[in-house]
Scaffold this motif. Sequence first.
Motif, short mmCIF file in Angstrom:
data_model
loop_
_atom_site.label_atom_id
_atom_site.label_comp_id
_atom_site.label_asym_id
_atom_site.label_seq_id
_atom_site.Cartn_x
_atom_site.Cartn_y
_atom_site.Cartn_z
N ALA A 261 0.83 -1.21 0.00
CA ALA A 261 0.00 0.00 0.00
C ALA A 261 0.86 1.26 0.00
N LEU A 262 2.04 1.18 0.60
CA LEU A 262 2.90 2.36 0.71
C LEU A 262 3.37 2.88 -0.65
N PRO A 263 4.01 2.04 -1.51
CA PRO A 263 4.39 2.56 -2.83
C PRO A 263 3.19 2.97 -3.68
N HIS A 264 2.07 2.30 -3.52
CA HIS A 264 0.88 2.70 -4.28
C HIS A 264 0.46 4.12 -3.90
N ALA A 265 0.46 4.40 -2.61
CA ALA A 265 0.02 5.72 -2.15
C ALA A 265 1.03 6.81 -2.47
N LEU A 266 2.32 6.48 -2.39
CA LEU A 266 3.35 7.50 -2.55
C LEU A 266 3.74 7.76 -4.00
N LEU A 267 3.68 6.74 -4.85
CA LEU A 267 4.23 6.87 -6.20
C LEU A 267 3.19 7.06 -7.30
N LEU A 268 2.00 6.52 -7.12
CA LEU A 268 1.02 6.57 -8.20
C LEU A 268 0.31 7.92 -8.23
N ARG A 269 0.06 8.40 -9.44
CA ARG A 269 -0.73 9.59 -9.67
C ARG A 269 -1.69 9.32 -10.81
N ARG A 270 -2.73 10.15 -10.91
CA ARG A 270 -3.76 9.90 -11.91
C ARG A 270 -3.23 10.00 -13.33
N SER A 271 -2.37 11.00 -13.59
CA SER A 271 -1.85 11.19 -14.95
C SER A 271 -0.52 11.91 -14.88
N PRO A 272 0.26 11.89 -15.97
CA PRO A 272 1.53 12.61 -15.98
C PRO A 272 1.37 14.11 -15.72
N ALA A 273 0.21 14.67 -16.09
CA ALA A 273 0.00 16.10 -15.88
C ALA A 273 0.08 16.48 -14.40
N ASP A 274 -0.23 15.55 -13.51
CA ASP A 274 -0.14 15.82 -12.07
C ASP A 274 1.28 16.14 -11.64
N LEU A 275 2.26 15.67 -12.42
CA LEU A 275 3.66 15.94 -12.10
C LEU A 275 4.30 16.88 -13.12
N GLY A 276 3.49 17.51 -13.95
CA GLY A 276 4.01 18.46 -14.92
C GLY A 276 4.72 17.86 -16.09
N THR A 277 4.41 16.62 -16.45
CA THR A 277 5.01 15.97 -17.61
C THR A 277 3.92 15.42 -18.51
N VAL A 278 4.34 14.77 -19.56
CA VAL A 278 3.42 14.11 -20.48
C VAL A 278 3.82 12.64 -20.58
N PRO A 279 3.03 11.80 -21.28
CA PRO A 279 3.40 10.39 -21.39
C PRO A 279 4.84 10.17 -21.85
N ASP A 280 5.46 9.14 -21.30
CA ASP A 280 6.86 8.78 -21.54
C ASP A 280 7.84 9.70 -20.81
N GLY A 281 7.33 10.62 -19.98
CA GLY A 281 8.19 11.39 -19.11
C GLY A 281 8.87 12.57 -19.74
N ARG A 282 8.43 12.99 -20.93
CA ARG A 282 9.07 14.13 -21.57
C ARG A 282 8.51 15.43 -21.01
#
Length: 406
Positions: free
Chosen positions: A169-190
Amino acid sequence: MVWALSVTETVAYGVLYYSFAVFLVPMREAFDASTAQLSAALTLAMALTGLGAVVVGRWLDRYGARWVMTAGSLLGAASVVAWSQARDLVQLYLAFVGVGLASAAVLYEPAYAVINTWFRRDRHKALLTLTVVAGFASTIFLPTSQLLIDGVGWRTALLLLAGILAACALPHALLLRRSPADLGTVPDGRPDELPEEPPATSEPVATESPEDGADRGAGGAWRRPAVRWLTLATALEMLANAAVAVHLVAYLLERGTPPGLAAVAAGGLGALSVAGRVVLTVLAARAGIGRVTALMVTGQAIGVGLLFLLPQPAATVVFVLLFGAGFGVIHIARPALLGTYVPPSVFATVSGHQALAGQAGRVVAPVTVGALITGLGYGAAFAAIAACTLAAAALLLASERAAKAV
């Protein structure tokens, strides 16, 4: 993220699915129950996993995988604890209701949705990493579970496994986000400021546009022949694989195959499935994943025929090589192809329905093929298995043609 998902998928499959086989023997004595009565718990869980995948798919499309996978890990751990404390069959079945619902939230389907959202160009590589690592779940957790049972008893062993599952449950809660936009990126991490490059694949990428018209939404996706053919191909392939997994050893023993070779053959299917996924990913970059998958699934039918035509032990060796190579390719091909057939906003919903179809194939396979064996013998049963794989191959090619015709 992919490596974290790969590890948690390995744990989830190992604890919630594969370990059951090892716990059967001590549970028979503890519950004074037959193998069929105990196996009904796993069948119940598998059925609920398929049904739950539909609901989970809708959630994933709206809210993402973060909290559903976190909650699924905790529910799975709690259900394994309940399993460890069950004193009769009713309590066992109730515990496996939780196991089934948790499986819908933490096994391949939500992981596929994450990869489909976060990857375009590198989607095949991400799926390969996920399914190859998780493909070792049985290799890791079958002997681990047996060691724990021998050391501390089966009930305490389950409590320890529940703790490992809860930790996911810990990595699921800490690492997963709904979409790349939540982290300011786009698919494939560009980075956002760079234009998105077209994916390096022979398949088209499904996108949403105003011109989609009636085909927008999950209902519209099911009006696409490519989606329907892929779904039916998945169900038939899962049925064939499950039937072989259940009945291969008994067939080999009846033909006089030494028990050691029969056991190695059954285990070899899992090992070859990992190699088959690697081969699929390498060849798909050149020939297209649909065509390569159809070819490997056709190889399974050829393997079935040679199992009856060649002398032993050559028949068993050739069968394991051919059938095993195609044993797990649908786990990469289905989400990869579906991601090119439907828009990202409905991927998880449609994938959940496909998972239900595949799970239905797995559930009915042991009983249906078992009835064929009882009534007509192993020849007719394995002929039906070969027919399922050939039909699945034809449907995969039909789905590819239908997608290109749109």
